[in-house]
Design a protein around this motif. Structure first.
Motif, mmCIF file in Angstrom:
data_model
loop_
_atom_site.group_PDB
_atom_site.id
_atom_site.type_symbol
_atom_site.label_atom_id
_atom_site.label_comp_id
_atom_site.label_asym_id
_atom_site.label_seq_id
_atom_site.Cartn_x
_atom_site.Cartn_y
_atom_site.Cartn_z
ATOM 1 N N GLY A 1 -5.529 6.790 4.772
ATOM 2 C CA GLY A 1 -4.387 7.648 4.464
ATOM 3 C C GLY A 1 -4.638 9.136 4.504
ATOM 4 O O GLY A 1 -3.699 9.923 4.427
ATOM 5 N N ILE A 2 -5.904 9.578 4.601
ATOM 6 C CA ILE A 2 -6.183 11.012 4.681
ATOM 7 C C ILE A 2 -5.911 11.467 6.111
ATOM 8 O O ILE A 2 -6.465 10.937 7.066
ATOM 9 C CB ILE A 2 -7.647 11.327 4.291
ATOM 10 C CG1 ILE A 2 -7.928 10.872 2.853
ATOM 11 C CG2 ILE A 2 -7.951 12.809 4.465
ATOM 12 C CD1 ILE A 2 -7.061 11.531 1.810
ATOM 13 N N GLY B 1 0.816 -1.210 0.000
ATOM 14 C CA GLY B 1 0.000 0.000 0.000
ATOM 15 C C GLY B 1 0.846 1.256 0.000
ATOM 16 O O GLY B 1 2.076 1.206 -0.074
ATOM 17 N N PRO B 2 0.178 2.413 0.070
ATOM 18 C CA PRO B 2 0.893 3.688 0.097
ATOM 19 C C PRO B 2 1.893 3.753 1.243
ATOM 20 O O PRO B 2 1.717 3.112 2.269
ATOM 21 C CB PRO B 2 -0.237 4.710 0.293
ATOM 22 C CG PRO B 2 -1.449 4.023 -0.232
ATOM 23 C CD PRO B 2 -1.270 2.580 0.103
ATOM 24 N N GLY C 1 -5.610 16.517 2.951
ATOM 25 C CA GLY C 1 -4.155 16.448 3.059
ATOM 26 C C GLY C 1 -3.723 15.056 3.479
ATOM 27 O O GLY C 1 -4.406 14.384 4.256
ATOM 28 N N THR C 2 -2.585 14.597 2.935
ATOM 29 C CA THR C 2 -2.049 13.293 3.304
ATOM 30 C C THR C 2 -0.528 13.360 3.357
ATOM 31 O O THR C 2 0.092 14.148 2.637
ATOM 32 C CB THR C 2 -2.482 12.197 2.303
ATOM 33 O OG1 THR C 2 -1.919 10.936 2.710
ATOM 34 C CG2 THR C 2 -2.023 12.514 0.887
ATOM 35 N N HIS C 3 0.067 12.543 4.229
ATOM 36 C CA HIS C 3 1.528 12.404 4.298
ATOM 37 C C HIS C 3 1.995 11.194 3.485
ATOM 38 O O HIS C 3 3.185 10.908 3.442
ATOM 39 C CB HIS C 3 1.985 12.242 5.747
ATOM 40 C CG HIS C 3 1.829 13.493 6.570
ATOM 41 N ND1 HIS C 3 2.360 14.699 6.191
ATOM 42 C CD2 HIS C 3 1.187 13.719 7.749
ATOM 43 C CE1 HIS C 3 2.070 15.606 7.105
ATOM 44 N NE2 HIS C 3 1.355 15.044 8.044
ATOM 45 N N ARG D 1 -0.660 7.507 -4.264
ATOM 46 C CA ARG D 1 -1.715 6.505 -4.399
ATOM 47 C C ARG D 1 -2.949 6.842 -3.581
ATOM 48 O O ARG D 1 -4.063 6.479 -3.954
ATOM 49 C CB ARG D 1 -1.184 5.118 -4.030
ATOM 50 C CG ARG D 1 -0.351 4.501 -5.160
ATOM 51 C CD ARG D 1 0.281 3.194 -4.763
ATOM 52 N NE ARG D 1 1.387 3.420 -3.848
ATOM 53 C CZ ARG D 1 2.139 2.449 -3.354
ATOM 54 N NH1 ARG D 1 1.898 1.198 -3.672
ATOM 55 N NH2 ARG D 1 3.142 2.721 -2.543
ATOM 56 N N VAL D 2 -2.770 7.560 -2.453
ATOM 57 C CA VAL D 2 -3.928 7.939 -1.635
ATOM 58 C C VAL D 2 -4.830 8.887 -2.414
ATOM 59 O O VAL D 2 -6.059 8.723 -2.444
ATOM 60 C CB VAL D 2 -3.471 8.573 -0.292
ATOM 61 C CG1 VAL D 2 -4.647 9.195 0.442
ATOM 62 C CG2 VAL D 2 -2.796 7.525 0.577
#
Length: 204
Positions: A192-193, A58-59, A129-131, A135-136
């Motif tokens: 993932g968010i 995954g991410p 926003g995601t770190h 892919r997220v």
């Protein structure tokens, strides 16, 4: 008599060796099992959690050192990793703040919904926003219809307290993050968010 006593002595030593070997083997097995359990727990394999371990490939989190950054005006090659301070020392970029790079995505259309037990309605623009890696955001785009539905359901459950105070808006942000991640976990096995930002917020 002395011959008999000498004959039994080696047998006792052999039995002691067997007991010691069995004890060592048992300790190794138990230790290995505990170690594997601790590794699985620390990796998030137990319980699923929706983190990086929930999907094998995954991410992944993107450290700031890997963040793609456009060079500043007048900045030549070789200056992307540091900026010069007044003392002539080189200071790495990204010191302080978040450990991981942030990626933002603004959802195209605004969301409009009636408030629960109220004559008012709310219209909001949302960015996420995601770190994690791209892919997220790709997953979010793929399942945007399902995500929009979940966000509208969350907004429809909001009260006047959720939209007329700063504290209420923060609480609403948290609920929207959870609703988006729930959709992504159902569809892709990974959320993932990390946060939701209001780009527009109108109550009428």
């Amino acid at each position: 008599m002395s011959d008999d006593s000498n004959a039994t002595a080696p047998k006792k030593k052999g039995g002691l060796k067997k007991v010691l070997m069995m004890t060592v083997a048992l300790v190794a097995l138990v230790g290995g099992g505990v170690g594997a359990g601790l590794y699985a727990a620390s990796s998030g394999l137990i319980g699923g959690g929706g983190g990086a371990a929930a999907v094998e490939n995954g991410p992944r989190l993107v450290p700031k050192a890997e963040e793609k950054r456009a060079p500043a005006p007048g900045e030549g090659e070789g200056h992307g990793e540091s900026s010069s301070s007044g003392s002539g020392e080189s200071t790495p970029l990204g010191v302080g703040g978040d450990k991981y790079a942030s990626t933002y995505y603004a959802m195209d259309k605004e969301f409009t919904s009636n408030l629960r037990d109220s004559a008012h309605y709310v219209q909001v623009g949302i960015a996420v926003g995601t770190h994690y890696d791209d892919r997220v955001i790709e997953n979010l785009r793929t399942h945007e219809i399902a995500v929009r539905s979940a966000v509208l359901m969350t907004l429809g459950d909001a009260t006047e307290d959720d939209v007329f105070s700063s504290e209420g808006k923060k609480h609403l942000q948290t609920k929207i993050v959870a609703s988006i991640n729930n959709v992504l976990k159902q569809k892709e096995g990974f959320g993932g968010i990390g946060n939701v930002y209001f780009t527009n917020f109108v109550v009428q």
